[in-house]
Design a protein around this motif. Structure first.
Motif, PDB file in Angstrom:
ATOM      1  N   PRO A   1       0.835  -1.213   0.000  1.00 57.30           N
ATOM      2  CA  PRO A   1       0.000   0.000   0.000  1.00 57.30           C
ATOM      3  C   PRO A   1       0.863   1.254   0.000  1.00 57.30           C
ATOM      4  O   PRO A   1       1.873   1.322   0.706  1.00 57.30           O
ATOM      5  CB  PRO A   1      -0.795  -0.127   1.305  1.00 57.30           C
ATOM      6  CG  PRO A   1      -0.767  -1.588   1.640  1.00 57.30           C
ATOM      7  CD  PRO A   1       0.554  -2.089   1.145  1.00 57.30           C
ATOM      8  N   ASP A   2       0.457   2.253  -0.803  1.00 60.59           N
ATOM      9  CA  ASP A   2       1.255   3.476  -0.909  1.00 60.59           C
ATOM     10  C   ASP A   2       0.441   4.711  -0.539  1.00 60.59           C
ATOM     11  O   ASP A   2       0.612   5.780  -1.134  1.00 60.59           O
ATOM     12  CB  ASP A   2       1.861   3.619  -2.305  1.00 60.59           C
ATOM     13  CG  ASP A   2       0.798   3.683  -3.390  1.00 60.59           C
ATOM     14  OD1 ASP A   2      -0.403   3.545  -3.062  1.00 60.59           O
ATOM     15  OD2 ASP A   2       1.158   3.875  -4.563  1.00 60.59           O
TER      16      ASP A   2
ATOM     17  N   GLY B   1      -8.549   8.201  15.147  1.00 65.28           N
ATOM     18  CA  GLY B   1      -7.810   9.460  15.098  1.00 65.28           C
ATOM     19  C   GLY B   1      -6.343   9.322  14.760  1.00 65.28           C
ATOM     20  O   GLY B   1      -5.628  10.322  14.722  1.00 65.28           O
ATOM     21  N   GLY B   2      -5.881   8.111  14.535  1.00 65.31           N
ATOM     22  CA  GLY B   2      -4.484   7.900  14.163  1.00 65.31           C
ATOM     23  C   GLY B   2      -4.281   7.942  12.661  1.00 65.31           C
ATOM     24  O   GLY B   2      -5.156   8.396  11.907  1.00 65.31           O
ATOM     25  N   LEU B   3      -3.135   7.463  12.212  1.00 73.05           N
ATOM     26  CA  LEU B   3      -2.819   7.378  10.794  1.00 73.05           C
ATOM     27  C   LEU B   3      -2.376   5.966  10.445  1.00 73.05           C
ATOM     28  O   LEU B   3      -1.727   5.292  11.271  1.00 73.05           O
ATOM     29  CB  LEU B   3      -1.694   8.347  10.416  1.00 73.05           C
ATOM     30  CG  LEU B   3      -1.992   9.838  10.290  1.00 73.05           C
ATOM     31  CD1 LEU B   3      -0.756  10.564   9.757  1.00 73.05           C
ATOM     32  CD2 LEU B   3      -3.184  10.096   9.389  1.00 73.05           C
ATOM     33  N   LEU B   4      -2.700   5.530   9.236  1.00 68.65           N
ATOM     34  CA  LEU B   4      -2.221   4.254   8.713  1.00 68.65           C
ATOM     35  C   LEU B   4      -1.367   4.550   7.488  1.00 68.65           C
ATOM     36  O   LEU B   4      -1.863   5.096   6.491  1.00 68.65           O
ATOM     37  CB  LEU B   4      -3.394   3.341   8.341  1.00 68.65           C
ATOM     38  CG  LEU B   4      -3.003   1.941   7.866  1.00 68.65           C
ATOM     39  CD1 LEU B   4      -2.317   1.160   8.996  1.00 68.65           C
ATOM     40  CD2 LEU B   4      -4.234   1.182   7.384  1.00 68.65           C
TER      41      LEU B   4
ATOM     42  N   GLY C   1       2.820   1.100  15.599  1.00 64.87           N
ATOM     43  CA  GLY C   1       2.626  -0.337  15.448  1.00 64.87           C
ATOM     44  C   GLY C   1       2.915  -0.732  14.010  1.00 64.87           C
ATOM     45  O   GLY C   1       2.649   0.045  13.085  1.00 64.87           O
ATOM     46  N   VAL C   2       3.472  -1.925  13.820  1.00 66.08           N
ATOM     47  CA  VAL C   2       3.837  -2.390  12.485  1.00 66.08           C
ATOM     48  C   VAL C   2       2.947  -3.575  12.110  1.00 66.08           C
ATOM     49  O   VAL C   2       2.900  -4.572  12.841  1.00 66.08           O
ATOM     50  CB  VAL C   2       5.324  -2.804  12.435  1.00 66.08           C
ATOM     51  CG1 VAL C   2       5.689  -3.333  11.050  1.00 66.08           C
ATOM     52  CG2 VAL C   2       6.208  -1.618  12.795  1.00 66.08           C
TER      53      VAL C   2
ATOM     54  N   ALA D   1       2.184  -2.234   6.646  1.00 64.59           N
ATOM     55  CA  ALA D   1       1.763  -0.870   7.001  1.00 64.59           C
ATOM     56  C   ALA D   1       2.301  -0.511   8.378  1.00 64.59           C
ATOM     57  O   ALA D   1       2.751  -1.386   9.137  1.00 64.59           O
ATOM     58  CB  ALA D   1       0.240  -0.757   6.996  1.00 64.59           C
ATOM     59  N   VAL D   2       2.253   0.781   8.677  1.00 61.01           N
ATOM     60  CA  VAL D   2       2.645   1.291   9.999  1.00 61.01           C
ATOM     61  C   VAL D   2       1.483   2.098  10.554  1.00 61.01           C
ATOM     62  O   VAL D   2       0.914   2.950   9.859  1.00 61.01           O
ATOM     63  CB  VAL D   2       3.905   2.180   9.903  1.00 61.01           C
ATOM     64  CG1 VAL D   2       4.199   2.858  11.244  1.00 61.01           C
ATOM     65  CG2 VAL D   2       5.107   1.345   9.466  1.00 61.01           C
TER      66      VAL D   2
END
Length: 328
Positions: free
Chosen positions: A56-57, A65-68, A175-176, A214-215
């Motif tokens: 995924p890019d 409320g976080g980011l992936l 998190g990974v 992903a992170v």
């Protein structure tokens, strides 16, 4: 460079299966580190499984409320992303401080996390190295170790982790997401990278064939006031002698929350949990920042030629936190 088989994966499961089928195969992302190691003879995979078209890019906001961040996001795109710059400035600064613009245009988030050390003995196949050839020895312990570890090292290895981005992610508690033989799972940071112990050839806790997809970044209010500061031998292009990723939340002159990680001093991005604990609830002053740094660095065991890193890390942390307090 030795001949190798090239395969292009169609999805994550196919990529994992390809590595199971092919002995001594490796994933190929941006290739900015792996190809160099192949040229040097440090890495000699029999097959490369290209994952650049399946990773995924995108950078997406999550319901909590976080980011992936997709593993295929290029470093330059991550550093320029408006949400990353606004809510996690330390991460954008860390990515921009690494490598050159051309390399950042090629390098991916997943590959950045899996960089190998730049210890000169690891990269020179004519020298012994426990990380490259277990049991052969670590000449860096008594040799050229000016830029190597001062904390968390072992008699088997004194190498340092090279990624700037990973230092910011460790401070943020990222998190990974991983796909592998045991299915999809998550690895917390810090925790992805491991100290050398008596197995320095293992940089991470990942199993063979595991693929980073992903992170995750948590929703972290303190991260909006954060900074990454890197000390290096030349400004244009060099790995960290010492770096600091720090986030600070202050209310009425008191530290409400903070996140701190060091780079360039250990085999892993070093989360400074003792310093964080010392600062929470303390006055936001340079004296308290220095006391917290001393608490964390009391565990340092510098080598013959790199004792200068201890006061350097202390001073960089104090200066970084002070600037965060003074920033409007």
């Amino acid at each position: 460079m030795r001949p190798f088989v090239y395969r292009r994966a169609t999805d994550a499961r196919a990529a994992v299966a390809a590595l199971e089928e092919q002995p001594n195969a490796m994933y190929l992302g941006g290739g900015t580190n792996l190809v160099d190691l192949m040229r040097l003879g440090v890495a000699s995979p029999e097959a490369l499984v290209d994952v650049t078209r399946i990773a995924p890019d995108t950078v997406e906001e999550t319901p909590d409320g976080g980011l992936l961040i997709g593993a295929g996001v290029r470093n330059s795109d991550l550093a320029a992303h408006p949400t990353v710059r606004r809510r996690y400035p330390m991460l954008a600064e860390a990515v921009l401080s690494g490598a050159s613009g051309q390399i950042r245009n090629m390098a991916t988030v997943g590959g950045n996390l899996l960089q190998r050390t730049r210890c000169s003995y690891f990269q020179d196949v004519s020298k012994p190295c426990n990380k490259r050839r277990p049991g052969s020895g670590c000449p860096a312990v008594e040799g050229d170790h000016r830029n190597l570890a001062i904390i968390g090292h072992s008699p088997a290895c004194v190498a340092t982790h090279p990624s700037d981005m990973a230092v910011a992610l460790a401070a943020l508690g990222a998190g990974v997401r991983v796909e592998g033989r045991r299915g999809a799972h998550r690895v917390a940071m810090p925790g992805l990278h491991r100290l050398p112990g008596d197995e320095p050839d293992r940089d991470t806790v990942l199993d063979p064939g595991d693929l980073i997809t992903a992170v995750e970044l948590p929703a972290l209010p303190a991260a909006a006031r954060s900074r990454y500061r890197k000390v290096r031998d030349r400004a244009s292009f060099a790995f960290a002698v010492v770096s600091v990723a720090a986030a600070l939340e202050v209310a009425d002159g008191t530290v409400r929350d903070c996140r701190i990680a060091f780079g360039g001093i250990a085999h892993v991005p070093w989360r400074a949990e003792l310093a964080e604990e010392a600062l929470r609830g303390a006055p936001a002053t340079a004296a308290e920042f220095a006391r917290a740094a001393d608490t964390e660095l009391a565990r340092a065991r510098p080598l013959r030629e790199n004792g200068f890193k201890v006061p350097l890390a202390r001073n960089v942390l104090v200066r970084t936190l002070t600037e965060l307090v003074e920033t409007p």
